[in-house]
Design a protein around this motif. Structure first.
Motif, PDB file in Angstrom:
ATOM      1  N   ILE A   1       0.863  -1.187   0.000  1.00 32.27           N
ATOM      2  CA  ILE A   1       0.000   0.000   0.000  1.00 32.27           C
ATOM      3  C   ILE A   1       0.896   1.233   0.000  1.00 32.27           C
ATOM      4  N   GLU A   2       0.578   2.182  -0.845  1.00 35.32           N
ATOM      5  CA  GLU A   2       1.339   3.431  -0.879  1.00 35.32           C
ATOM      6  C   GLU A   2       0.887   4.309   0.284  1.00 35.32           C
ATOM      7  N   GLN A   3       1.821   4.607   1.160  1.00 33.58           N
ATOM      8  CA  GLN A   3       1.616   5.454   2.324  1.00 33.58           C
ATOM      9  C   GLN A   3       0.491   4.935   3.218  1.00 33.58           C
ATOM     10  N   MET A   4      -0.406   5.803   3.655  1.00 36.54           N
ATOM     11  CA  MET A   4      -1.471   5.433   4.600  1.00 36.54           C
ATOM     12  C   MET A   4      -2.630   4.777   3.866  1.00 36.54           C
ATOM     13  N   PRO A   5      -3.080   3.601   4.345  1.00 34.38           N
ATOM     14  CA  PRO A   5      -4.259   3.000   3.715  1.00 34.38           C
ATOM     15  C   PRO A   5      -5.488   3.886   3.966  1.00 34.38           C
ATOM     16  N   HIS A   6      -6.229   4.173   2.908  1.00 31.81           N
ATOM     17  CA  HIS A   6      -7.425   4.992   3.039  1.00 31.81           C
ATOM     18  C   HIS A   6      -8.372   4.715   1.871  1.00 31.81           C
ATOM     19  N   GLY A   7      -9.620   4.947   2.114  1.00 36.73           N
ATOM     20  CA  GLY A   7     -10.617   4.857   1.054  1.00 36.73           C
ATOM     21  C   GLY A   7     -11.079   3.437   0.771  1.00 36.73           C
ATOM     22  N   GLU A   8     -12.119   3.376  -0.034  1.00 34.23           N
ATOM     23  CA  GLU A   8     -12.750   2.094  -0.348  1.00 34.23           C
ATOM     24  C   GLU A   8     -11.847   1.180  -1.166  1.00 34.23           C
ATOM     25  N   ARG A   9     -11.037   1.762  -2.068  1.00 32.67           N
ATOM     26  CA  ARG A   9     -10.162   0.938  -2.908  1.00 32.67           C
ATOM     27  C   ARG A   9      -9.140   0.191  -2.045  1.00 32.67           C
ATOM     28  N   HIS A  10      -8.529   0.897  -1.086  1.00 33.85           N
ATOM     29  CA  HIS A  10      -7.568   0.239  -0.201  1.00 33.85           C
ATOM     30  C   HIS A  10      -8.267  -0.772   0.708  1.00 33.85           C
ATOM     31  N   ALA A  11      -9.429  -0.401   1.241  1.00 37.88           N
ATOM     32  CA  ALA A  11     -10.165  -1.319   2.113  1.00 37.88           C
ATOM     33  C   ALA A  11     -10.494  -2.616   1.371  1.00 37.88           C
ATOM     34  N   ALA A  12     -10.921  -2.497   0.125  1.00 41.44           N
ATOM     35  CA  ALA A  12     -11.242  -3.686  -0.676  1.00 41.44           C
ATOM     36  C   ALA A  12      -9.980  -4.511  -0.942  1.00 41.44           C
ATOM     37  N   ALA A  13      -8.853  -3.844  -1.229  1.00 44.44           N
ATOM     38  CA  ALA A  13      -7.595  -4.563  -1.485  1.00 44.44           C
ATOM     39  C   ALA A  13      -7.118  -5.286  -0.222  1.00 44.44           C
ATOM     40  N   ILE A  14      -7.256  -4.637   0.928  1.00 43.89           N
ATOM     41  CA  ILE A  14      -6.844  -5.242   2.200  1.00 43.89           C
ATOM     42  C   ILE A  14      -7.706  -6.464   2.504  1.00 43.89           C
ATOM     43  N   ASP A  15      -9.011  -6.322   2.349  1.00 42.74           N
ATOM     44  CA  ASP A  15      -9.919  -7.451   2.599  1.00 42.74           C
ATOM     45  C   ASP A  15      -9.626  -8.599   1.636  1.00 42.74           C
ATOM     46  N   ALA A  16      -9.422  -8.278   0.351  1.00 40.67           N
ATOM     47  CA  ALA A  16      -9.160  -9.321  -0.647  1.00 40.67           C
ATOM     48  C   ALA A  16      -7.843 -10.037  -0.335  1.00 40.67           C
ATOM     49  N   TRP A  17      -6.805  -9.288   0.039  1.00 36.26           N
ATOM     50  CA  TRP A  17      -5.514  -9.905   0.368  1.00 36.26           C
ATOM     51  C   TRP A  17      -5.651 -10.803   1.602  1.00 36.26           C
ATOM     52  N   THR A  18      -6.294 -10.284   2.628  1.00 36.18           N
ATOM     53  CA  THR A  18      -6.456 -11.061   3.863  1.00 36.18           C
ATOM     54  C   THR A  18      -7.236 -12.340   3.587  1.00 36.18           C
ATOM     55  N   ASP A  19      -8.317 -12.230   2.843  1.00 38.59           N
ATOM     56  CA  ASP A  19      -9.110 -13.410   2.492  1.00 38.59           C
ATOM     57  C   ASP A  19      -8.280 -14.408   1.680  1.00 38.59           C
ATOM     58  N   ALA A  20      -7.466 -13.908   0.742  1.00 35.11           N
ATOM     59  CA  ALA A  20      -6.627 -14.787  -0.082  1.00 35.11           C
ATOM     60  C   ALA A  20      -5.577 -15.494   0.772  1.00 35.11           C
ATOM     61  N   VAL A  21      -4.983 -14.772   1.717  1.00 38.63           N
ATOM     62  CA  VAL A  21      -3.982 -15.379   2.608  1.00 38.63           C
ATOM     63  C   VAL A  21      -4.630 -16.471   3.460  1.00 38.63           C
ATOM     64  N   LEU A  22      -5.791 -16.188   4.025  1.00 36.87           N
ATOM     65  CA  LEU A  22      -6.481 -17.186   4.849  1.00 36.87           C
ATOM     66  C   LEU A  22      -6.871 -18.401   4.006  1.00 36.87           C
ATOM     67  N   ALA A  23      -7.332 -18.183   2.787  1.00 34.26           N
ATOM     68  CA  ALA A  23      -7.698 -19.291   1.896  1.00 34.26           C
ATOM     69  C   ALA A  23      -6.458 -20.091   1.502  1.00 34.26           C
ATOM     70  N   HIS A  24      -5.350 -19.406   1.220  1.00 32.64           N
ATOM     71  CA  HIS A  24      -4.102 -20.089   0.865  1.00 32.64           C
ATOM     72  C   HIS A  24      -3.621 -20.941   2.031  1.00 32.64           C
ATOM     73  N   TYR A  25      -3.732 -20.412   3.250  1.00 34.24           N
ATOM     74  CA  TYR A  25      -3.336 -21.176   4.431  1.00 34.24           C
ATOM     75  C   TYR A  25      -4.176 -22.458   4.519  1.00 34.24           C
ATOM     76  N   ARG A  26      -5.486 -22.306   4.366  1.00 29.81           N
ATOM     77  CA  ARG A  26      -6.373 -23.482   4.451  1.00 29.81           C
ATOM     78  C   ARG A  26      -6.037 -24.505   3.376  1.00 29.81           C
ATOM     79  N   SER A  27      -5.802 -24.050   2.153  1.00 29.40           N
ATOM     80  CA  SER A  27      -5.516 -24.991   1.066  1.00 29.40           C
ATOM     81  C   SER A  27      -4.162 -25.662   1.278  1.00 29.40           C
TER      82      SER A  27
END
Length: 159
Positions: A122-148
């Motif tokens: 993330i460039e500088q401070m995370p802010h806004g809907e675009r960053h929030a969506a990217a953070i959620d998508a990354w976190t979900d992908a990491v959790l799914a990768h761990y499970r798989s």
């Protein structure tokens, strides 16, 4: 799952990113343990080698380097003989210092731990809907990768 989040943050950007990741992990029902990389006086809330998943968050120092406090944390767990089972890395950076240095600490940590997880940058401070969506998508992908990954290990060992 027990998740250890370790954060090195200079201006608060990476800490805020880590907080958003921690919230997403908690919302998914995981036990999240938080450690500031520069607070080595306190015992770790969860040993790095006892965590199911370690999420490392770091800012990037001069010329794309890992900051001293994250290096000290990594050296500290190595000195204790702890080797995390699974590591994913996130961080903040600034492209104004050059694209070749952007989030360099993230990439150095991924190489050091031989992480198969995608980075979150993330460039500088995370802010806004675009960053929030990217953070959620990354976190979900990491959790799914761990499970798989753990499911594959389980099948391989018990087949």
């Amino acid at each position: 799952m027990g998740i250890l989040i370790v954060v090195a943050s200079l201006s608060g950007n990476t800490r805020e990113l880590g907080r958003q990741i921690a919230e997403r992990c908690r919302a998914a029902g995981h036990a999240v343990h938080w450690q500031e990389a520069d607070d080595l006086r306190q015992p770790a809330p969860l040993a790095a080698d006892e965590a199911d998943l370690v999420l490392l968050g770091s800012w990037t120092d001069n010329a794309g380097r890992t900051p001293a406090e994250m290096k000290a944390w990594v050296a500290g767990i190595a000195g204790l003989g702890q080797r995390p089972r699974q590591v994913a890395v996130f961080g903040t950076g600034e492209t104004q210092w050059g694209q070749e240095y952007y989030c360099g600490a993230v990439h150095r940590l991924i190489r050091y731990f031989h992480s198969g997880y995608p980075p979150l940058e993330i460039e500088q401070m995370p802010h806004g809907e675009r960053h929030a969506a990217a953070i959620d998508a990354w976190t979900d992908a990491v959790l799914a990768h761990y499970r798989s990954t753990t499911d594959a290990d389980h099948r391989r060992h018990h087949a």
